[in-house]
Design a protein around this motif. Structure first.
Motif, PDB file in Angstrom:
ATOM      1  N   LEU A  45      22.723  39.992  70.059  1.00 40.07           N
ATOM      2  CA  LEU A  45      23.420  41.153  69.502  1.00 40.07           C
ATOM      3  C   LEU A  45      24.623  41.542  70.340  1.00 40.07           C
ATOM      4  O   LEU A  45      25.687  41.869  69.810  1.00 40.07           O
ATOM      5  CB  LEU A  45      22.459  42.334  69.392  1.00 40.07           C
ATOM      6  CG  LEU A  45      23.061  43.628  68.842  1.00 40.07           C
ATOM      7  CD1 LEU A  45      23.487  43.433  67.390  1.00 40.07           C
ATOM      8  CD2 LEU A  45      22.064  44.772  68.962  1.00 40.07           C
ATOM      9  N   ARG A  46      24.482  41.465  71.648  1.00 47.17           N
ATOM     10  CA  ARG A  46      25.562  41.912  72.531  1.00 47.17           C
ATOM     11  C   ARG A  46      26.770  40.968  72.519  1.00 47.17           C
ATOM     12  O   ARG A  46      27.809  41.286  73.071  1.00 47.17           O
ATOM     13  CB  ARG A  46      25.031  42.073  73.955  1.00 47.17           C
ATOM     14  CG  ARG A  46      24.224  43.347  74.153  1.00 47.17           C
ATOM     15  CD  ARG A  46      25.097  44.579  73.999  1.00 47.17           C
ATOM     16  NE  ARG A  46      24.343  45.824  74.160  1.00 47.17           N
ATOM     17  CZ  ARG A  46      24.052  46.654  73.179  1.00 47.17           C
ATOM     18  NH1 ARG A  46      24.451  46.355  71.933  1.00 47.17           N
ATOM     19  NH2 ARG A  46      23.388  47.758  73.406  1.00 47.17           N
ATOM     20  N   LYS A  47      26.645  39.824  71.871  1.00 47.54           N
ATOM     21  CA  LYS A  47      27.810  38.946  71.723  1.00 47.54           C
ATOM     22  C   LYS A  47      28.812  39.513  70.734  1.00 47.54           C
ATOM     23  O   LYS A  47      30.000  39.171  70.784  1.00 47.54           O
ATOM     24  CB  LYS A  47      27.365  37.552  71.264  1.00 47.54           C
ATOM     25  CG  LYS A  47      26.545  36.785  72.291  1.00 47.54           C
ATOM     26  CD  LYS A  47      26.123  35.430  71.733  1.00 47.54           C
ATOM     27  CE  LYS A  47      25.289  34.645  72.736  1.00 47.54           C
ATOM     28  NZ  LYS A  47      24.852  33.328  72.200  1.00 47.54           N
ATOM     29  N   PRO A  51      28.259  54.429  71.721  1.00 45.17           N
ATOM     30  CA  PRO A  51      28.318  53.094  72.312  1.00 45.17           C
ATOM     31  C   PRO A  51      28.917  53.163  73.705  1.00 45.17           C
ATOM     32  O   PRO A  51      29.919  53.816  73.940  1.00 45.17           O
ATOM     33  CB  PRO A  51      29.214  52.309  71.350  1.00 45.17           C
ATOM     34  CG  PRO A  51      29.063  53.028  70.042  1.00 45.17           C
ATOM     35  CD  PRO A  51      28.912  54.473  70.408  1.00 45.17           C
ATOM     36  N   SER A  52      28.304  52.473  74.659  1.00 45.10           N
ATOM     37  CA  SER A  52      28.680  52.607  76.063  1.00 45.10           C
ATOM     38  C   SER A  52      29.568  51.479  76.552  1.00 45.10           C
ATOM     39  O   SER A  52      29.972  51.475  77.694  1.00 45.10           O
ATOM     40  CB  SER A  52      27.407  52.648  76.926  1.00 45.10           C
ATOM     41  OG  SER A  52      26.658  51.466  76.772  1.00 45.10           O
ATOM     42  N   ARG A  53      29.858  50.507  75.696  1.00 44.81           N
ATOM     43  CA  ARG A  53      30.624  49.367  76.197  1.00 44.81           C
ATOM     44  C   ARG A  53      31.351  48.685  75.042  1.00 44.81           C
ATOM     45  O   ARG A  53      30.961  48.814  73.888  1.00 44.81           O
ATOM     46  CB  ARG A  53      29.711  48.326  76.842  1.00 44.81           C
ATOM     47  CG  ARG A  53      28.824  47.628  75.806  1.00 44.81           C
ATOM     48  CD  ARG A  53      27.792  46.788  76.440  1.00 44.81           C
ATOM     49  NE  ARG A  53      26.873  47.608  77.161  1.00 44.81           N
ATOM     50  CZ  ARG A  53      25.929  48.338  76.590  1.00 44.81           C
ATOM     51  NH1 ARG A  53      25.825  48.370  75.274  1.00 44.81           N
ATOM     52  NH2 ARG A  53      25.101  49.065  77.304  1.00 44.81           N
ATOM     53  N   GLU A  54      32.359  47.976  75.385  1.00 46.71           N
ATOM     54  CA  GLU A  54      32.947  47.051  74.435  1.00 46.71           C
ATOM     55  C   GLU A  54      32.268  45.717  74.637  1.00 46.71           C
ATOM     56  O   GLU A  54      32.066  45.287  75.775  1.00 46.71           O
ATOM     57  CB  GLU A  54      34.458  46.910  74.668  1.00 46.71           C
ATOM     58  CG  GLU A  54      35.116  45.949  73.715  1.00 46.71           C
ATOM     59  CD  GLU A  54      36.611  45.822  73.963  1.00 46.71           C
ATOM     60  OE1 GLU A  54      37.251  45.039  73.248  1.00 46.71           O
ATOM     61  OE2 GLU A  54      37.107  46.490  74.869  1.00 46.71           O
ATOM     62  N   SER A  55      31.863  45.092  73.553  1.00 46.67           N
ATOM     63  CA  SER A  55      31.184  43.815  73.690  1.00 46.67           C
ATOM     64  C   SER A  55      32.050  42.825  74.457  1.00 46.67           C
ATOM     65  O   SER A  55      33.268  42.776  74.301  1.00 46.67           O
ATOM     66  CB  SER A  55      30.871  43.249  72.299  1.00 46.67           C
ATOM     67  OG  SER A  55      30.285  41.974  72.407  1.00 46.67           O
ATOM     68  N   ILE A  82      34.226  33.775  71.570  1.00 47.29           N
ATOM     69  CA  ILE A  82      35.327  34.345  72.341  1.00 47.29           C
ATOM     70  C   ILE A  82      34.754  35.153  73.490  1.00 47.29           C
ATOM     71  O   ILE A  82      34.018  36.126  73.265  1.00 47.29           O
ATOM     72  CB  ILE A  82      36.226  35.243  71.469  1.00 47.29           C
ATOM     73  CG1 ILE A  82      36.707  34.489  70.222  1.00 47.29           C
ATOM     74  CG2 ILE A  82      37.404  35.767  72.276  1.00 47.29           C
ATOM     75  CD1 ILE A  82      37.399  35.369  69.203  1.00 47.29           C
ATOM     76  N   ASP A  83      35.045  34.754  74.712  1.00 45.04           N
ATOM     77  CA  ASP A  83      34.636  35.481  75.907  1.00 45.04           C
ATOM     78  C   ASP A  83      35.805  36.362  76.324  1.00 45.04           C
ATOM     79  O   ASP A  83      36.825  35.873  76.812  1.00 45.04           O
ATOM     80  CB  ASP A  83      34.266  34.500  77.019  1.00 45.04           C
ATOM     81  CG  ASP A  83      33.647  35.194  78.225  1.00 45.04           C
ATOM     82  OD1 ASP A  83      34.130  36.287  78.586  1.00 45.04           O
ATOM     83  OD2 ASP A  83      32.705  34.648  78.812  1.00 45.04           O
ATOM     84  N   LEU A  84      35.667  37.677  76.123  1.00 43.12           N
ATOM     85  CA  LEU A  84      36.775  38.586  76.377  1.00 43.12           C
ATOM     86  C   LEU A  84      37.067  38.746  77.862  1.00 43.12           C
ATOM     87  O   LEU A  84      38.226  38.955  78.246  1.00 43.12           O
ATOM     88  CB  LEU A  84      36.478  39.951  75.755  1.00 43.12           C
ATOM     89  CG  LEU A  84      36.318  39.960  74.236  1.00 43.12           C
ATOM     90  CD1 LEU A  84      35.966  41.354  73.745  1.00 43.12           C
ATOM     91  CD2 LEU A  84      37.589  39.475  73.552  1.00 43.12           C
ATOM     92  N   LEU A  85      36.034  38.678  78.692  1.00 41.81           N
ATOM     93  CA  LEU A  85      36.251  38.851  80.120  1.00 41.81           C
ATOM     94  C   LEU A  85      36.924  37.630  80.737  1.00 41.81           C
ATOM     95  O   LEU A  85      37.872  37.748  81.513  1.00 41.81           O
ATOM     96  CB  LEU A  85      34.925  39.136  80.826  1.00 41.81           C
ATOM     97  CG  LEU A  85      34.275  40.490  80.515  1.00 41.81           C
ATOM     98  CD1 LEU A  85      32.999  40.652  81.328  1.00 41.81           C
ATOM     99  CD2 LEU A  85      35.227  41.635  80.803  1.00 41.81           C
ATOM    100  N   LYS A  86      36.442  36.457  80.388  1.00 43.55           N
ATOM    101  CA  LYS A  86      37.006  35.227  80.939  1.00 43.55           C
ATOM    102  C   LYS A  86      38.201  34.725  80.140  1.00 43.55           C
ATOM    103  O   LYS A  86      38.851  33.765  80.543  1.00 43.55           O
ATOM    104  CB  LYS A  86      35.928  34.142  80.992  1.00 43.55           C
ATOM    105  CG  LYS A  86      34.770  34.476  81.925  1.00 43.55           C
ATOM    106  CD  LYS A  86      33.727  33.355  81.929  1.00 43.55           C
ATOM    107  CE  LYS A  86      32.577  33.690  82.859  1.00 43.55           C
ATOM    108  NZ  LYS A  86      31.531  32.632  82.859  1.00 43.55           N
ATOM    109  N   ARG A  87      38.469  35.385  79.012  1.00 39.22           N
ATOM    110  CA  ARG A  87      39.572  34.994  78.120  1.00 39.22           C
ATOM    111  C   ARG A  87      39.449  33.513  77.755  1.00 39.22           C
ATOM    112  O   ARG A  87      40.394  32.750  77.854  1.00 39.22           O
ATOM    113  CB  ARG A  87      40.931  35.289  78.773  1.00 39.22           C
ATOM    114  CG  ARG A  87      41.134  36.761  79.082  1.00 39.22           C
ATOM    115  CD  ARG A  87      42.506  37.024  79.675  1.00 39.22           C
ATOM    116  NE  ARG A  87      43.573  36.791  78.716  1.00 39.22           N
ATOM    117  CZ  ARG A  87      43.981  37.675  77.801  1.00 39.22           C
ATOM    118  NH1 ARG A  87      43.393  38.848  77.706  1.00 39.22           N
ATOM    119  NH2 ARG A  87      44.979  37.382  76.988  1.00 39.22           N
TER     120      ARG A  87
END
Length: 223
Positions: A66-68, A119-123, A133-138
């Motif tokens: 889900l967190r993806k 919601p406490s975070r952006e996925s 798509i990995d947003l942190l690692k781009r």
């Protein structure tokens, strides 16, 4: 407010569903992990009450998947009270953790607290079809293939992927990705889409980026 309850024990599920409805919530009840994940991914809920020990997929797996794509608040409700289990749940992205047996009044209080917080975070991940798509690692992958994108191509893909199925106008895309006022004589958006398609779509049979003639573009999985 709509709550998704994922609980396989019939007696406990009936008790929770009835109590939550009496407290004023709309309740959808999934009785296994597979159905729970499907409901969580494809329906909109304000909060999810999730058991850990579930058939099909356990609560850890449901939350991890889900967190993806979504950041719906999740409250774990489980008999597993080991500190390592609590830490694991929180690290996976749970927002709270309540141990069985519990006070129903405490459950309602925790639910209302989470709903006020939102919601406490952006996925950190977005998934559509076989694209990850990995947003942190781009980082972008399609199947087993790594897709190397420029900074603007990545921003363009993320904008489309965060609003799947929604046709985005060229004006909106230009303002969001290039921070520019769109000139109808400028084809910067069309050129960028063409380059993104060459990397993301052209080598694969399933096309994800589609043109809405005279309007803009949409990212969606369709036959």
């Amino acid at each position: 407010m709509r709550i998704l309850l994922v609980e396989d024990e019939h007696k406990a599920g009936e008790y929770l569903r009835k109590g939550l409805m009496e407290a004023g919530f709309i309740v959808d009840w999934a009785k296994n992990g597979v159905d729970g994940l499907h409901e969580a991914q494809h329906s909109e809920h304000d909060l999810i009450v999730l058991d850990v020990m579930l058939p099909g997929l356990d609560g850890w797996q449901v939350l991890g998947e889900l967190r993806k794509t979504k950041d719906t608040p999740v409250l774990f409700l489980t008999a597993r009270d080991d500190v390592h289990d609590r830490v694991k749940g929180l690290e996976l992205g749970a927002d709270d953790y309540l141990i069985k047996p519990f006070s129903f009044m405490e459950l309602i209080a925790r639910i209302r607290t989470l709903l006020k917080r939102g919601p406490s975070r952006e996925s950190e991940h977005i998934a559509i079809a076989d694209v990850q798509i990995d947003l942190l690692k781009r980082r972008v992958t399609r199947g087993i293939d790594r897709i190397d994108l420029t900074a603007k191509e990545f921003s363009l893909l993320v904008l489309l992927a965060k609003r799947p199925g929604e046709v985005l106008s060229r004006t909106l895309i230009a303002s969001q990705v290039w921070d520019m006022n769109f000139d109808s004589d400028t084809n910067v958006v069309d050129v960028a889409i063409r380059r993104l398609r060459a990397k993301l779509d052209d080598p694969y049979p399933l096309k994800l980026i589609h043109t809405a003639r005279g309007i803009g573009y949409v990212l969606e999985e369709k036959e």
